[in-house]
Motif scaffolding. Structure first.
Motif, PDB file in Angstrom:
ATOM      1  N   PRO A 111     -20.610  25.729 -18.444  1.00 24.10           N
ATOM      2  CA  PRO A 111     -20.577  27.102 -18.940  1.00 24.10           C
ATOM      3  C   PRO A 111     -19.678  27.210 -20.172  1.00 24.10           C
ATOM      4  CG  PRO A 111     -19.172  26.892 -17.013  1.00 24.10           C
ATOM      5  CD  PRO A 111     -19.863  25.570 -17.189  1.00 24.10           C
ATOM      6  N   SER A 112     -19.729  28.327 -20.826  1.00 25.47           N
ATOM      7  CA  SER A 112     -18.900  28.562 -22.007  1.00 25.47           C
ATOM      8  C   SER A 112     -17.422  28.413 -21.649  1.00 25.47           C
ATOM      9  CB  SER A 112     -19.159  29.972 -22.540  1.00 25.47           C
ATOM     10  OG  SER A 112     -18.310  30.254 -23.630  1.00 25.47           O
ATOM     11  N   LEU A 118     -15.003  17.761 -18.419  1.00 23.69           N
ATOM     12  CA  LEU A 118     -14.144  18.461 -17.462  1.00 23.69           C
ATOM     13  C   LEU A 118     -14.971  19.271 -16.465  1.00 23.69           C
ATOM     14  CD1 LEU A 118     -11.243  19.421 -19.858  1.00 23.69           C
ATOM     15  CD2 LEU A 118     -11.188  17.767 -17.983  1.00 23.69           C
ATOM     16  N   TRP A 119     -16.106  19.782 -16.892  1.00 21.53           N
ATOM     17  CA  TRP A 119     -17.006  20.446 -15.952  1.00 21.53           C
ATOM     18  C   TRP A 119     -17.512  19.444 -14.910  1.00 21.53           C
ATOM     19  CZ3 TRP A 119     -17.976  24.889 -13.997  1.00 21.53           C
ATOM     20  CH2 TRP A 119     -19.209  25.192 -13.403  1.00 21.53           C
ATOM     21  N   ALA A 120     -17.798  18.236 -15.378  1.00 19.97           N
ATOM     22  CA  ALA A 120     -18.243  17.187 -14.459  1.00 19.97           C
ATOM     23  C   ALA A 120     -17.126  16.807 -13.489  1.00 19.97           C
ATOM     24  CB  ALA A 120     -18.699  15.963 -15.241  1.00 19.97           C
ATOM     25  N   ALA A 225      -9.612  23.234 -13.812  1.00 20.15           N
ATOM     26  CA  ALA A 225      -9.839  24.470 -14.560  1.00 20.15           C
ATOM     27  C   ALA A 225      -8.693  24.790 -15.508  1.00 20.15           C
ATOM     28  CB  ALA A 225     -10.057  25.629 -13.591  1.00 20.15           C
ATOM     29  N   ALA A 226      -7.501  24.297 -15.207  1.00 15.65           N
ATOM     30  CA  ALA A 226      -6.332  24.589 -16.055  1.00 15.65           C
ATOM     31  C   ALA A 226      -6.467  23.979 -17.443  1.00 15.65           C
ATOM     32  CB  ALA A 226      -5.065  24.090 -15.373  1.00 15.65           C
ATOM     33  N   ILE A 227      -7.304  22.959 -17.582  1.00 18.71           N
ATOM     34  CA  ILE A 227      -7.473  22.298 -18.884  1.00 18.71           C
ATOM     35  C   ILE A 227      -8.942  22.312 -19.303  1.00 18.71           C
ATOM     36  CG2 ILE A 227      -5.442  20.837 -18.595  1.00 18.71           C
ATOM     37  CD1 ILE A 227      -7.368  18.538 -17.810  1.00 18.71           C
ATOM     38  N   ARG A 228      -9.689  23.307 -18.880  1.00 19.65           N
ATOM     39  CA  ARG A 228     -11.151  23.309 -18.968  1.00 19.65           C
ATOM     40  C   ARG A 228     -11.695  23.101 -20.380  1.00 19.65           C
ATOM     41  NH1 ARG A 228      -9.785  28.786 -18.142  1.00 19.65           N
ATOM     42  NH2 ARG A 228     -10.058  28.533 -15.898  1.00 19.65           N
ATOM     43  N   ASP A 229     -10.956  23.529 -21.423  1.00 15.97           N
ATOM     44  CA  ASP A 229     -11.487  23.436 -22.783  1.00 15.97           C
ATOM     45  C   ASP A 229     -10.812  22.335 -23.596  1.00 15.97           C
ATOM     46  OD1 ASP A 229      -8.997  24.557 -23.009  1.00 15.97           O
ATOM     47  OD2 ASP A 229      -9.608  26.241 -24.286  1.00 15.97           O
TER      48      ASP A 229
END
Length: 388
Positions: A111-112, A118-120, A225-229
């Protein structure tokens, strides 16, 4: 001549500081403990392998993970991150009747606000449930049979929350031999391992190819999620763990005997160039001011001495030539351990200024790519700078 003499003198002082007071960054003796500390045997480990179009390397890397000699409970989860090749099929074939059970799963498109890797990883973490340890390892990393036992054993013994190994990259081709040792050397200079490993130091990092993390510590740090981007996700993960009170450790892989090795080939200069350029500007936090400072710093530290030596010899300025030679010799001496770590002749350490020049070009190109809207591009995906 006088101006160049002073510039070279400043470069020499910088090298004295770097050599003696910058966390001994140039040494290569920060390794896993030997003999290995045996794990308790009661722990459980989930190995999560994010993979996007990795069918070509899985045959060299995945079988070793599936044959780990580990006394506790272990499983491998390969997360197929939208591959367009036969990654999932190859993984399932290799996992048939393996010693360590394998699950192949896919999270769909990120997702955006999330990078694909990191999504994986988040999907992999959610799929394994309650385990004691999670090992994040890239699809191109080949592990020795005792790798998992050594990692968990040392982490348990020293009560670590994160233990990361800088994998040995390939140095088979001409350009790999020039660029790869310098890549690890520069990484160690940015993040001196001894400072990373010191609980009182603010320096934090990890090497994404092999990161063992305590599940409870990961949750305390906010999870993936804390480093998602984050484009440079390994350093971000190490920073998040350390800031949340975790004890982290970063080490080099063992020497010539395979332990944690990358099997990914970089046949030509363009392959290595893209590997560095895709994230170099992100390392500078997408700051043009930091870019200017970095370019000036690289020129001062790595190029002033060779220029002074050549100009001094051509112009007959003996003091300038001798100073240039002395500074070049000092920087070369700091590079020798890394060159020898990669099994190369010590004499090749004299090429450090040439390698630094290439990295300077890669860093500038990374910024140019960002300015053109390409950002950090990897396997068909492009990531812009994170929103402020």
């Amino acid at each position: 001549m006088d101006v160049l003499l002073w510039i070279t003198a400043v470069s020499g002082l910088a090298w004295v500081y770097l050599t003696l007071f910058h966390g001994w960054f140039w040494r290569t003796d920060v390794r896993l403990a030997r003999p290995a500390a045996p794990p308790s045997g009661s722990g459980s480990v989930a190995v999560i392998v994010p993979a996007r179009d990795e069918a070509a390397v899985l045959g060299e890397s995945l079988p070793a993970l599936l044959a780990q000699d580990f006394p506790g409970r272990a499983r491998v989860v390969l997360v197929d991150d939208g591959s367009t090749d036969a990654t999932a099929e190859v993984a399932r074939r290799l996992g048939a009747d393996a010693m360590v059970p394998l699950t192949v799963t896919s999270p769909g498109e990120p997702p955006s606000g999330w990078t694909g890797k990191l999504w994986a990883l988040r999907h992999g973490v959610e799929s394994v449930g309650e385990v004691d340890w999670i090992l994040f390892t890239d699809a191109d990393i080949a592990h020795a049979p005792d790798s998992l036992a050594r990692l968990v054993g040392e982490a348990e013994r020293d009560r670590l929350d994160l233990l990361s190994v800088m994998a040995r990259l390939r140095t088979h081709t001409r350009w790999e031999k020039v660029i790869v040792p310098a890549f690890v050397y520069f990484f160690g200079k940015l993040f001196p391992f001894r400072r990373v490993n010191r609980p009182t130091s603010r320096v934090a990092a990890a090497a994404g190819g092999c990161v063992l993390v305590r599940r409870t510590a990961l949750e305390r740090a906010g999870g993936v999620a804390a480093i998602r981007d984050a484009v440079i996700d390994d350093v971000s993960l190490g920073t998040a763990l350390k800031r949340s009170g975790g004890r982290i450790r970063l080490v080099l892989a063992d020497g010539p005997a395979r332990h944690v090795d990358s099997v990914r080939p970089y046949p030509g200069l363009a392959d290595l160039w893209n590997m560095v350029a895709r994230s170099a500007f992100a390392q500078l936090r997408h700051s043009w001011l930091l870019l200017v400072g970095t370019v000036a710093g690289l020129a001062l530290v790595y190029l002033a001495a060779p220029v002074a030596l050549v100009v001094g010899l051509v112009g007959g300025d003996v003091p300038l030539a001798l100073l240039g030679l002395a500074v070049w010799a000092l920087m070369t001496a700091t590079y020798v351990p890394m060159v020898r770590y990669y099994g190369r002749p010590a004499a090749e350490a004299v090429l450090l200024p040439a390698a630094a020049t290439l990295y300077l070009g890669m860093t500038v190109h990374s910024a140019v790519r960002h300015a053109r809207g390409r950002g950090a591009a990897w396997k068909g995906r492009t990531y812009p700078a994170p929103a402020e």
